[in-house]
Enzyme design. Structure first.
Site, mmCIF file in Angstrom:
data_model
loop_
_atom_site.group_PDB
_atom_site.id
_atom_site.type_symbol
_atom_site.label_atom_id
_atom_site.label_comp_id
_atom_site.label_asym_id
_atom_site.label_seq_id
_atom_site.Cartn_x
_atom_site.Cartn_y
_atom_site.Cartn_z
ATOM 1 N N LYS A 138 0.625 -1.432 0.060
ATOM 2 C CA LYS A 138 0.036 -0.126 0.076
ATOM 3 C C LYS A 138 1.005 1.260 -0.038
ATOM 4 O O LYS A 138 0.575 2.299 -0.697
ATOM 5 C CB LYS A 138 -1.068 0.144 1.190
ATOM 6 C CG LYS A 138 -1.823 -1.204 1.190
ATOM 7 C CD LYS A 138 -2.737 -1.367 0.000
ATOM 8 C CE LYS A 138 -3.169 -2.820 -0.018
ATOM 9 N NZ LYS A 138 -3.816 -3.248 -1.287
ATOM 10 N N GLY A 145 -9.251 -3.666 5.349
ATOM 11 C CA GLY A 145 -9.618 -3.265 6.750
ATOM 12 C C GLY A 145 -8.703 -4.014 7.768
ATOM 13 O O GLY A 145 -8.877 -3.556 8.792
ATOM 14 N N GLU A 204 -2.682 7.797 8.339
ATOM 15 C CA GLU A 204 -3.358 8.905 7.242
ATOM 16 C C GLU A 204 -4.425 9.720 8.180
ATOM 17 O O GLU A 204 -4.965 9.110 9.227
ATOM 18 C CB GLU A 204 -4.228 7.860 6.369
ATOM 19 C CG GLU A 204 -3.567 7.773 5.046
ATOM 20 C CD GLU A 204 -4.550 6.866 4.207
ATOM 21 O OE1 GLU A 204 -5.601 6.624 4.508
ATOM 22 O OE2 GLU A 204 -3.901 6.522 3.135
ATOM 23 N N PHE A 219 -7.848 10.673 9.120
ATOM 24 C CA PHE A 219 -9.208 9.856 9.137
ATOM 25 C C PHE A 219 -10.227 10.393 8.491
ATOM 26 O O PHE A 219 -10.636 11.515 8.991
ATOM 27 C CB PHE A 219 -9.699 9.263 10.596
ATOM 28 C CG PHE A 219 -10.967 8.280 10.311
ATOM 29 C CD1 PHE A 219 -10.810 7.106 9.836
ATOM 30 C CD2 PHE A 219 -12.049 9.042 11.353
ATOM 31 C CE1 PHE A 219 -12.114 6.473 9.961
ATOM 32 C CE2 PHE A 219 -13.124 8.031 11.345
ATOM 33 C CZ PHE A 219 -13.030 6.911 10.829
ATOM 34 N N ILE A 220 -10.736 10.017 7.221
ATOM 35 C CA ILE A 220 -11.887 10.782 6.810
ATOM 36 C C ILE A 220 -13.134 10.208 7.261
ATOM 37 O O ILE A 220 -13.366 8.912 7.178
ATOM 38 C CB ILE A 220 -11.897 10.446 5.326
ATOM 39 C CG1 ILE A 220 -10.517 10.598 4.556
ATOM 40 C CG2 ILE A 220 -13.002 11.106 4.345
ATOM 41 C CD1 ILE A 220 -10.142 12.149 4.414
ATOM 42 N N GLU A 236 -9.930 2.348 -6.206
ATOM 43 C CA GLU A 236 -10.879 2.509 -5.342
ATOM 44 C C GLU A 236 -10.505 4.051 -4.593
ATOM 45 O O GLU A 236 -9.469 4.168 -4.274
ATOM 46 C CB GLU A 236 -10.852 1.479 -3.998
ATOM 47 C CG GLU A 236 -11.093 0.157 -4.353
ATOM 48 C CD GLU A 236 -11.040 -0.838 -3.137
ATOM 49 O OE1 GLU A 236 -11.725 -1.860 -3.308
ATOM 50 O OE2 GLU A 236 -10.653 -0.673 -2.177
ATOM 51 N N ARG A 286 -7.610 -7.149 -10.452
ATOM 52 C CA ARG A 286 -8.226 -8.178 -10.693
ATOM 53 C C ARG A 286 -9.635 -7.902 -11.209
ATOM 54 O O ARG A 286 -10.098 -6.755 -11.066
ATOM 55 C CB ARG A 286 -8.654 -9.232 -9.589
ATOM 56 C CG ARG A 286 -9.220 -8.317 -8.267
ATOM 57 C CD ARG A 286 -9.649 -9.542 -7.397
ATOM 58 N NE ARG A 286 -10.753 -8.554 -6.713
ATOM 59 C CZ ARG A 286 -10.340 -7.930 -5.392
ATOM 60 N NH1 ARG A 286 -8.967 -7.753 -5.187
ATOM 61 N NH2 ARG A 286 -11.346 -7.301 -4.671
ATOM 62 N N VAL A 332 -16.155 -9.169 -7.972
ATOM 63 C CA VAL A 332 -17.468 -9.760 -7.800
ATOM 64 C C VAL A 332 -18.307 -8.849 -8.483
ATOM 65 O O VAL A 332 -19.181 -9.138 -9.112
ATOM 66 C CB VAL A 332 -17.575 -9.913 -6.419
ATOM 67 C CG1 VAL A 332 -19.196 -10.344 -6.441
ATOM 68 C CG2 VAL A 332 -16.707 -10.961 -5.571
ATOM 69 N N ARG A 384 -25.655 -9.323 -2.911
ATOM 70 C CA ARG A 384 -24.789 -10.490 -3.065
ATOM 71 C C ARG A 384 -25.906 -11.363 -1.938
ATOM 72 O O ARG A 384 -25.974 -11.139 -0.778
ATOM 73 C CB ARG A 384 -23.588 -10.252 -2.095
ATOM 74 C CG ARG A 384 -22.579 -9.341 -2.864
ATOM 75 C CD ARG A 384 -21.213 -9.567 -2.461
ATOM 76 N NE ARG A 384 -20.499 -8.614 -3.167
ATOM 77 C CZ ARG A 384 -19.105 -8.659 -3.079
ATOM 78 N NH1 ARG A 384 -18.423 -9.403 -2.344
ATOM 79 N NH2 ARG A 384 -18.527 -7.610 -3.252
HETATM 80 C C1 MV4 Z 1 -9.966 4.934 5.488
HETATM 81 C C2 MV4 Z 1 -11.325 5.428 6.175
HETATM 82 C C3 MV4 Z 1 -11.239 6.701 6.524
HETATM 83 N N1 MV4 Z 1 -10.009 7.462 6.578
HETATM 84 N N2 MV4 Z 1 -8.885 5.662 5.395
HETATM 85 C C4 MV4 Z 1 -11.274 0.501 4.914
HETATM 86 C C5 MV4 Z 1 -10.824 -0.667 4.150
HETATM 87 C C6 MV4 Z 1 -9.591 -0.163 3.715
HETATM 88 N N3 MV4 Z 1 -9.591 -0.570 2.205
HETATM 89 C C7 MV4 Z 1 -9.649 1.267 3.805
HETATM 90 N N4 MV4 Z 1 -10.726 1.457 4.706
HETATM 91 C C8 MV4 Z 1 -10.983 2.980 5.232
HETATM 92 N N5 MV4 Z 1 -10.052 3.844 4.903
HETATM 93 C C9 MV4 Z 1 -9.041 6.810 5.821
HETATM 94 N N6 MV4 Z 1 -8.075 7.585 5.558
HETATM 95 C C10 MV4 Z 1 -12.231 4.493 6.206
HETATM 96 C C11 MV4 Z 1 -12.008 3.091 5.865
HETATM 97 C C12 MV4 Z 1 -13.252 2.320 5.897
HETATM 98 C C13 MV4 Z 1 -13.926 1.796 4.675
HETATM 99 C C14 MV4 Z 1 -13.733 2.198 3.638
HETATM 100 C C15 MV4 Z 1 -14.333 1.545 2.469
HETATM 101 C C16 MV4 Z 1 -15.544 0.720 2.600
HETATM 102 C C17 MV4 Z 1 -15.767 0.480 4.012
HETATM 103 C C18 MV4 Z 1 -15.061 0.996 5.003
HETATM 104 C C19 MV4 Z 1 -15.617 0.670 6.494
HETATM 105 C C20 MV4 Z 1 -14.848 1.242 7.446
HETATM 106 C C21 MV4 Z 1 -13.542 2.171 6.995
#
Ligand code: MV4
Length: 449
Positions: free
Chosen positions: A116, A165, A200, A202-203, A275, A292, A295, A336
């Site tokens: 990452k 996650g 990072e 946190f959004i 994403e 890839r 789904v 799903r």
């Molecule tokens: C985050 C975020 C908020 N802020 N990054 C979750 C899986 C991983 N691919 C990254 N994820 C997240 N990254 C920052 N800087 C919130 C999540 C996140 C999330 C993202 C996409 C779909 C569902 C989620 C559920 C919880 C947290």
């Protein structure tokens, strides 16, 4: 064009790939574990080879066994589907060594996106927006706290080897940093044998919106618009749709251009997904790239009316893509259907399907490998079907999905059908007013008896 493709996967996606191969006049080889003898992918492939016991490690992840099968059957390409070996760079490399085409990106492209921090760094250099945070790995606690303060709380700790996650921790203030740091490192080490962590901002309450891209061997990259995957539970997607109810033409243009930049930065070959997290002000940030077929590729297929598996195979064979970007002309939603009990914390519910009737009718698509009498094995992913509806508008699509769910009958095991039925009636969902935390507050209404 390839003459024979070995499908290194199982379930609905194996069947999905067989269907396209048939239409393209390409022979197929299925591989299966002893737990999947009765699966439809075994029956519908031109050839099928049992490669091991139920355990994935000994069957669908067993690289030597898969390569031996490809050699014996004279396959000239391997399609990995999703999951299992789909993003395994070493497997892609072995295929190349055997002179068998891996249908997907190169080992180098997979590796660049698998780590990452490397991925994020590549995106920064390419001019793709990323979430502000640490410049690479955090070396120790002191540097972590310093970076978090500079970034501004709340922050999120992520594992560089992670994704989906695992190893993630949100930290709200300086006092909580040390514990989160230790937990994140432990979890990352246990899960990925790599305890590299980065920080990072946190959004809060983001949407998960991803852009489908396609790149060919000639260096062209195009986008196929977005999917909204915000309806997730514990990082498992349950519903995906295209277009996103939050999308605007201007945002699509910007996100599409960013996704193309991402693809071009790594010379991407194949179909892939970039994403993004999108905040309430419609700022968007690169999150990860999936190298890839996914789904949920089906919702894109429905709204742009293109076969993405065919696209993958053509690209792998060296054919150029059209090069133009595609905008949704319809609305599509995928639910799903998992063998899980939504009234019992989505507990897996494997076993024999005693009765099965899948929804039908105008604008309804069901991708599944199951049938009445089939036994859902406990060893693999619990998804047993994808119900996809397509209509002119989102509202019509939701109405159609509610109708289709009402006629989806599975007896003998528990499924997520009741969850989807309730979701389709939810006011916030219907209004397109949701984010990735939506299911944390969504309460299932219990049945009366
Ligand atoms: C985050 C975020 C908020 N802020 N990054 C979750 C899986 C991983 N691919 C990254 N994820 C997240 N990254 C920052 N800087 C919130 C999540 C996140 C999330 C993202 C996409 C779909 C569902 C989620 C559920 C919880 C947290």
């Amino acid at each position: 064009m390839f003459k024979k493709i070995l499908i290194a996967n199982r379930g609905e996606i194996a069947l999905r790939i067989i269907r396209t191969c048939r239409e393209m006049g390409i022979k197929t080889v299925a591989i299966y574990s002893t737990a999947d003898r009765e699966s439809l992918h075994v029956r519908f492939a031109d050839e099928a080879v049992c490669i091991g016991p139920p355990s994935s490690a000994l069957s669908y992840l067993n690289i030597p066994q898969i390569m031996a099968t490809a050699e014996i059957t004279n396959a000239d390409a391997i399609h990995p589907g999703y999951g299992f070996l789909a993003e395994n760079a070493d497997f892609a490399e072995v295929c190349t060594e055997y002179g068998i085409k891996f249908i997907g990106p190169s080992p180098d492209q997979i590796r660049k996106m698998g780590d990452k921090i490397t991925a994020k760094d590549t995106m920064i250099k390419a001019g793709v927006p990323v979430v502000p945070g640490s410049d690479g790995l955090i070396k120790d606690l002191k540097q972590g706290i310093k970076t978090a303060k500079e970034t501004g709380f709340p922050v999120i700790l992520k594992a560089t080897a992670g994704g989906g996650g695992k190893g993630m921790r949100v930290v709200w203030d300086e006092d909580g940093f040390q514990e989160a740091w230790e937990k994140a490192r432990q979890e990352a080490k246990a899960s990925f044998a790599n305890d590299g962590i980065y920080v990072e901002k946190f959004i809060e309450e983001p949407r998960h919106i991803e852009i489908q891209i396609a790149g060919d061997q000639q260096g062209n990259v195009c986008h196929l618009s977005e999917r909204d995957c915000s309806i997730q539970r514990r990082h498992q997607k349950l519903v995906e749709e295209s277009p996103s109810p939050f999308m605007t033409p201007a945002l699509r243009k910007k996100m599409g251009a960013a996704a193309i930049k991402a693809g071009k930065a790594i010379n991407y070959e194949g179909v892939g997904t970039v994403e993004f997290l999108v905040d309430k002000h419609r700022n968007f940030y690169f999150m990860e790239m999936n190298t890839r077929i996914q789904v949920e590729h089906t919702v894109t297929e429905e709204v742009i009316d293109h076969d993405l598996i065919k696209e993958q195979i053509k690209i792998a064979a060296g054919e150029p893509i059209s090069g133009k970007n595609y905008i949704p002309q319809m609305h599509a939603i995928e639910c799903r259907i998992n063998a899980e009990d939504p009234f019992n914390d989505f507990r897996p519910s494997p076993g024999v399907i005693t009765s099965f009737h899948s929804s039908k009718g105008h604008g309804v698509r069901v991708d599944t490998h199951v049938y009445a009498g089939y036994s859902v094995p406990p060893y693999y992913d619990s998804m047993i079907a994808k119900l996809i509806c397509r209509a002119q508008t989102r509202e019509e699509c939701i109405t159609k999905m509610a109708r289709a769910l009402d006629e989806f009958i599975v007896e003998g095991i528990k499924t997520t059908v009741p969850f989807h039925q309730q979701l389709m009636r939810d006011e916030s969902f219907r209004n397109g007013d949701f984010h990735t935390g939506f299911l944390q507050t969504f309460e299932m209404e219990k049945p009366e008896k």
